[in-house]
Scaffold this active site. Structure first.
Site, mmCIF file in Angstrom:
data_model
loop_
_atom_site.group_PDB
_atom_site.id
_atom_site.type_symbol
_atom_site.label_atom_id
_atom_site.label_comp_id
_atom_site.label_asym_id
_atom_site.label_seq_id
_atom_site.Cartn_x
_atom_site.Cartn_y
_atom_site.Cartn_z
ATOM 1 N N THR A 1 -16.708 -8.868 -53.246
ATOM 2 C CA THR A 1 -16.278 -8.697 -51.858
ATOM 3 C C THR A 1 -17.145 -9.449 -50.867
ATOM 4 O OG1 THR A 1 -17.544 -6.638 -51.686
ATOM 5 C CG2 THR A 1 -15.223 -6.458 -52.303
ATOM 6 N N CYS A 2 -18.417 -9.679 -51.194
ATOM 7 C CA CYS A 2 -19.285 -10.403 -50.261
ATOM 8 C C CYS A 2 -18.855 -11.859 -50.117
ATOM 9 C CB CYS A 2 -20.737 -10.346 -50.724
ATOM 10 S SG CYS A 2 -21.473 -8.696 -50.637
ATOM 11 N N PHE A 3 -18.145 -12.368 -51.141
ATOM 12 C CA PHE A 3 -17.776 -13.787 -51.142
ATOM 13 C C PHE A 3 -16.258 -13.999 -51.152
ATOM 14 C CE2 PHE A 3 -22.131 -14.552 -51.677
ATOM 15 C CZ PHE A 3 -22.616 -13.681 -52.655
#
Length: 420
Positions: free
Chosen positions: A387-389
């Protein structure tokens, strides 16, 4: 480190806090800011950039605002954590920790927190909010919230803080409000047309009054509502129960009714919400937006455009737009209804909402980050998300139906964060 600011005439300049100096040149591009910025434009992107440039900045770009919560008690844990922090704390970089989940928050966990918290916070079950009369997803403040929760005003203040934090940190909340709510946030007057998309039946009645002579209806300057099974009559003006609605005073009647319907009944609640919002972002900074743009700012776009989604997607690991697995992926996405598309998007990015200008402005851990599909694993594996990327690791499945089934299983059965 540098901070972007806007001069009185709208021209951008940059502050070097290390040397305590200013410059016209953008330290990232080494190009000078030329000409004044547009201070008010129908172009949402220009407004948004000017809005962000004028937000209060944290005293340190390394300081963190750590919030620890459990998924089971995300509402109460978040309330306890956020309501004791200072306004300067809440604009620091967010560092969200879910109990028992060793995920590192580079943006994805925070997005998941806003999504999960807002879903719980706006749940009508708690009596603070209710659905509008025309659907079961557009929210409005429950005028009887005080009977459901003695601390309701504190929770509305909390909701205001959370919404402002989401705006400040470039995240989105999982909830859409009636249009008059956004107008009240902006201090705008609510008119009869605003009633049409909130309560069609009442709108039609008031519109008939405006277009016809209402004397035969035997109306008075009073409003009736059902409160826990009891019909309550409220005068709209002083001595309203003794004032008949006529063709000469009907405009005043409709105006007073709208004021009662949208403002008077929830005056304390909206005041508490705005107090919480202003604790993080001063309300005057919102006036550059209209009510539609404020909805986009807080909530993103509800309808997901698959063509726009696929257009702004990157590929890694050997995949390309024409690879048969990627073609099957988009075929599966198009076969899903909008709700499941939103769940898939939330699975990969941490939020089910799309920014105002579409997928080209999807945010990652370090700013704009396009959706990414990477080749990974074996056909026996489920897809996994980062989710961070904004990245989904998609195994090279042998056929379309296997891909679709595996994708649905991953979205429906996966939750929580791991250290990658």
């Amino acid at each position: 480190w540098y901070q972007r600011r806007v001069r009185g005439d709208g021209r951008l300049f940059y502050v070097d806090h290390k040397t305590k100096s200013t410059q016209w040149e953008d330290p990232r591009t080494h190009k000078e800011s030329t000409g004044p910025a547009i201070q008010y434009s129908r172009d949402y992107k220009v407004k948004y950039e000017n809005f962000r440039a004028n937000l209060p900045q944290p005293s340190s770009n390394t300081a963190k605002c750590e919030i620890r919560v459990s998924r089971a008690d995300i509402l109460s844990n978040s309330f306890d954590a956020v309501m004791v922090k200072t306004s300067s704390d809440l604009i620091k970089r967010l560092w969200i920790v879910f109990d028992g989940e060793p995920g590192l928050d580079y943006g994805g966990v925070a997005r998941e927190w806003f999504y999960s918290l807002s879903k719980e916070m706006f749940n009508p079950y708690y009596g603070l909010w209710e659905y509008s009369a025309i659907d079961n997803y557009t929210l409005q403040i429950n005028p009887n919230s005080g009977m459901c929760n003695p601390e309701h005003l504190r929770y509305f203040e909390f909701a205001g803080r959370i919404c402002a934090m989401a705006v400040y940190h470039g995240k989105l909340i999982d909830g859409f409000f009636i249009r008059p709510f956004y107008k009240m946030m902006l201090g705008k007057q609510i008119v009869l047309d605003d009633m049409a998309e909130v309560d069609t039946e009442t709108y039609n009645s008031l519109k008939w009054v405006m277009d016809n002579d209402p004397e035969d209806l035997c109306l008075t300057f009073c409003a009736q509502e059902s409160r826990f099974g009891e019909v309550i009559e409220t005068p709209l003006v002083n001595n309203g129960e003794n004032i008949d609605v006529t063709n000469f005073n009907k405009v005043g009647y409709v105006t007073a009714y709208i004021q009662w319907k949208f403002v008077n009944r929830i005056e304390e609640q909206i005041k508490a919400f705005k107090k919480g919002f202003a604790y993080v972002i001063p309300l005057p900074k919102l006036i550059v937006f209209d009510e539609n743009e404020l909805e986009y700012l807080m909530c993103g776009i509800a309808q997901i455009d698959v063509e726009d989604w696929s257009k702004y997607t990157e590929f890694r690991g050997g995949y390309s737009a024409s690879h048969h697995v990627v073609v099957w992926f988009w075929k599966a996405v198009r076969s899903f209804d909008n709700e499941f598309r939103a769940r898939l998007l939330q699975f990969v990015t941490g939020t089910s909402r799309v920014p105002m200008n579409g997928f080209r402005e999807l945010q990652g851990s370090n700013g704009p980050q396009k959706f990414c599909i990477e080749k990974w694993g074996s056909p026996n594996d489920l897809p996994r998300a980062h989710t961070c990327f904004n990245r989904i690791d998609l195994p090279p499945y042998k056929d379309y139906h296997t891909l679709k089934d595996k994708l649905k299983t991953a979205v429906e059965c996966t939750g929580g964060f791991e250290i990658d």
